[in-house]
Design a protein around this motif. Sequence first.
Motif, short mmCIF file in Angstrom:
data_model
loop_
_atom_site.label_atom_id
_atom_site.label_comp_id
_atom_site.label_asym_id
_atom_site.label_seq_id
_atom_site.Cartn_x
_atom_site.Cartn_y
_atom_site.Cartn_z
N ASN A 486 0.88 -1.17 0.00
CA ASN A 486 0.00 0.00 0.00
C ASN A 486 0.92 1.22 0.00
N LEU A 487 1.07 1.82 -1.18
CA LEU A 487 2.02 2.92 -1.32
C LEU A 487 1.62 4.13 -0.50
N TYR A 488 0.33 4.24 -0.17
CA TYR A 488 -0.10 5.38 0.65
C TYR A 488 0.51 5.34 2.06
N ASN A 489 1.02 4.17 2.46
CA ASN A 489 1.61 4.07 3.79
C ASN A 489 2.92 4.86 3.92
N ILE A 490 3.43 5.37 2.78
CA ILE A 490 4.63 6.19 2.84
C ILE A 490 4.34 7.56 3.43
N ASN A 491 3.06 7.92 3.52
CA ASN A 491 2.65 9.26 3.94
C ASN A 491 3.33 9.68 5.25
N HIS A 492 3.19 8.87 6.29
CA HIS A 492 3.71 9.26 7.59
C HIS A 492 5.23 9.20 7.67
N LYS A 493 5.88 8.58 6.65
CA LYS A 493 7.33 8.51 6.64
C LYS A 493 7.96 9.66 5.87
N ILE A 494 7.30 10.07 4.78
CA ILE A 494 7.94 11.00 3.86
C ILE A 494 7.59 12.45 4.11
N SER A 495 6.53 12.71 4.91
CA SER A 495 6.10 14.09 5.15
C SER A 495 5.92 14.33 6.65
#
Length: 903
Positions: A486-495
Motif C-alpha cells: 500500500n504505497l499510501y503508507n509512505i505518507n507518515h514517513k515521507i512528510s
Amino acid sequence: MRGISILFFFICSFCYAQKETNNWVFGKKVMLNFPTLPNVSPTASFDSGLIAIAGSSSISNKKGELLLYTDGVAVWNKKNKIIPTNGLLFGDNEMAQPTIIIPKPGDDSIFYIITVKSFLDVGPPDIPIPVINPGLYYTEIDISKNDGTVVIKNQTLLPFEVGKISAVHHKDGESIWFTTSGREKETDKFLSFYSFKIDKSGIIKTPVVSKKLRYEGDFNGTLKFSPDGKKLASSNLEKELVFFDFDNETGIVSNKQNLIKSSVFFDQPSVYGLEFSNDSKLLYTTSFNKNTNTETLFQYELDNLHPTERIKKIHTKNQNGYTSLQLSHNSKIYKTQTRPNNKSGDYLDVINAPDKIGLDANFKTKVISIKDKSGTGLPNFIQSYFRTRILNEQSCVNQLIDFEVDTYSKITAAIWDFGDGNTSNNILPQYAYSSPGNYNVKVTITINSRQITTFKDIVIHPNPTLLKNQKLIQCDVNNDGVDYFNLYNINHKISQPGSDLTYHFYETKADAEKDTNRITTPESYQNKTNPQLIFTRAINKNDCYSIETFSIESSFVNIPAINPMIVCEDSDGIINNNIGLFNIKAKKDEIRKLLSLPSSSSLDLFPTLKDAQTTTNKLDDSINTTSTKIWLRIDNSIGCGGINFIDLIVNSTPQINLQNEYTLCIDPKKHTPIILSANSTNDKFEWKNANNNIISTNRLFTLNRVGKFSLTVYKTENGIECSNSKSFMVVNPKKPIIKNLEINTENSLNNFINIEVEGTSSYEYSIDGQNYFGNNTNYTFNNVSPGIKTIYVRDINNCEPSIQKEVSIIGFPKFLTPNNDGENDVWIIYGANNDFFKTIDITIFNRFGKILHKMNNNNAELGWEGTYNGKTLPSDGYWYKAKLIDYKDKVIEKTGNISLIRK
C-alpha cells in the motif's frame, strides 16, 4: 497553461486598464479620483461644476487627467467651466443614463457626447425654451480649442423615443459601439436595440437594428455591456430584468434571457442599478421594494442556467429610493446610497471582490465619504475600459506561470515586472518564482499605439517538503520477493505530521514530472523488483507539488504460529447459521503478550493476506464470521515485522432431534409410555421443567405429565464445551367437539337424538353414562323417553378427554292421577325448563274454555296438580295450549287434551 497545472488564489487585483476612467464626476459636485497605484483608495473632492439629478458621464485623457463631464444637458471642461453650447444639450438628466462621452478613435482631441431623450420637452408659453423632441443625439467637442469647443451640437441620430445607453469596444479593438433601446412607433409594444459604430472616420450614422426580441423595456433604468463585449444587460424598474448576447463584430443583439428580480417568491421589486464583474461572469443589481422601502443587492451567475440557483442575495437595507452601481478600474464595484427623506447619501458602498460567488464578493458599506452628495447616479463609461487585467492569480515555487493579460485589443508590446526584481518584454512570458510570498506584478501593455499599465498581486505558495531516503518494508510470506504494497503508507514517513498532502505514484521520474502513467492501484501495488524505487508526486491544498523517491522492499520475517480462535456456533446469538462471534481485541492483547511486543510496535488483523500486506480493511474489535483464516501483521519502526495467519474455527452446534410438541393421553398409565431420546453424539444432558429445574440427566426421558419442558445438551469440541437447548410442550390430545345435534320429538311414538362429532378418533356414545354404543363420529338414539338427558361421548382408545351434553326431550303427558301414589300425581311437560327455553307459556282450561291454570318459566317445573284456585277438580277431560321458544328462537307450539282420573 502549456502543460503546467496551476491553481490560482485571489488576494487583490488592481487593473488600471484605462486612465480614461480615473476621474468620476457625479452627484452634487462630487469628483472621485482613482490613483494609478496599487492598494491606494480613491480620494473625493467637491469642487466640480456638476449638480446631477441622476446619471452623468466623465472622461479623462490617457494620463488620467480629467477632460470633460456632463449630465446630458450641460458640459464642463477640465477647469470645471461650462463649455458654451448656445443652449442645452438634448438629454434627460432625470434618467439613470442620459448620456455617455466617447472619444473618436485615433484622435485625442475629438469627443462625442451622446445624449438620450425619452420624452417631448415643451416649456411654459412665457419662457422661450425650444421644443425638444424625443430621440438620440450627439454633440461633437474639440478639446484642443479653448479646453473644449462645440463643433457639432444636438445632431439627430434617431428621431423617436429612446432610453438608456452603453458603449463597448468593437472586436477590432479600435472602433467603439454605443447602443440604445427605442420605439419607432408609439403603438409598438416591444423595444428594439440600435447600435452605432464609431471609427476613425467618426460616427457611422446608420445603426445596426436588433428587432423581434420581445423586449418590453423601460426607458429608465440601466443598460450595460459586459467588459468583454459579449453580453448586454438591462434593468427596467418594474418591468423585466434581462440580458442578451452581443456580437461586438456585427453589433447584433440576440438571445434574450430573463432573470428573476428577487429570491423571494412573488416579490416583484423595481430594478435600477446594474453592473458586471470585470471578468464578465457575474451580474449585480439593486432592487428597490417601494412597499417596504428596502433595497437588496443581488448577484447572478450568468453561466448557471437554473433560475433560482443563479441568484444570490448579497445585502439588504432600508433605503428611500434607487441606487446605482459602477465598475472601476481597480476591479471593484461602487454603489450609491440614499437616506430616508433625502435622496442623497453620505457614502459610497463597495463590492471588493465582485468576481467571487455569494458573500465572498465581500460587500462593505460606508467606504467612501461624500458628505450627503451622492445622488442616485454614477458616471457612465465605455465598459471595455474595465476589461484589461492580468489573468493570473496564484502559483507555486519553481512552477512556470504563463502570464497573460486580457484586454479589448491586440497587444503589440508588453513590459512585465514580476515584483521580485525580474522583468520580461515578452507579451506572454513564462516565469517561475524561486521563493514563496506575495508579489505585486506590474505590466505595461501597448494597444492601439498607446500604453496601459495594470497591476495584480500574485501569491506564490511553498511546495511540500518531503523527506529523502524513505522506504516501505513489506513482509514476504513465501520468501519469493514479490508482495503487495500500500504505497499510501509512505505518507507518515515521507512528510511531516499534519501536512494534508495528496499523493500520486509513478514507476519512472519522467512520468512523475509529466504526471503521466500514474500507478492506478497504489493501495495494492505488486512490486516488480526487490527492492524497487517508486516516485511520488505530493500535492498540497494550493495545488503545489514536490517529487521525491522512496523504495519498497519485500523481506522475509518469521513469526511463530498463533493458536487458533475457537468459538461455539451460537456465540453470535443465532443458532444453526454456522457463524460465530470472535473477540479480535482480546486476541490482539493475547498475541502482544505472547510475543512480548513493545508498545511502539503496531499489531493488526486483516481478512486476507493481500489486505495485511497493503494494510487495508483492518478488522474491528469483534467480528461475526464462519470458520475462516485471518492474517496478523506486526509493524515496527523499520516496517513490516511479520505476517502470519490465524485460524478462526466455529464449533458445530450440538444436535437435538426433538419435536416442538408431544401428545400424552389423559391417563398415560393405560398406554405405552412415550420415551424421548437425546442425540448420542452429545456428552451431557439436562432435562428441565417449566421452572427450569433439572429433573433428569439421562439421555432418555419418559413423558408422564403435560407441561413445558426443555433439553440442554453439551458437547466438547476443539477443547471447548458448547451447548444447545430446545424447549418443547407435552399436551393432552384435543377433545372432540359436537359438530351437529338433532333432536326430534315431533313423532311421539319415537323421540330420537342424532349426534355428530368432529375429532381425530372413533367415538362411542351413551345417554346414561353406563352403556355406550357406536364406533364412529356419529350416532342416533331412538325411542328416547321425554325429559332432560345427558349425552356422553368418549374415544374408543380412552386417550382423548370425554365430553357430555345435556339435551331436552319434550313430552306432553296425556293424563294425571293425583292420588299421592307417586306416579302421575302432577301433569308436567317433560324437558321444559329454563336451561333450554327462554320462553315457556302453558295454559290449561276446561271444555268450556275457562282457564284453570297457567305455567311459565317460573313454575313450569312444578306442573299442574288438577286443581283450580286450590279446589280439587273432578275427573274429566281438560285441554292445554303450550308455546315454547328455545335460545335459538325455535318455537314449539302444541295443543292437546288431558284426562284427569281420580281413583
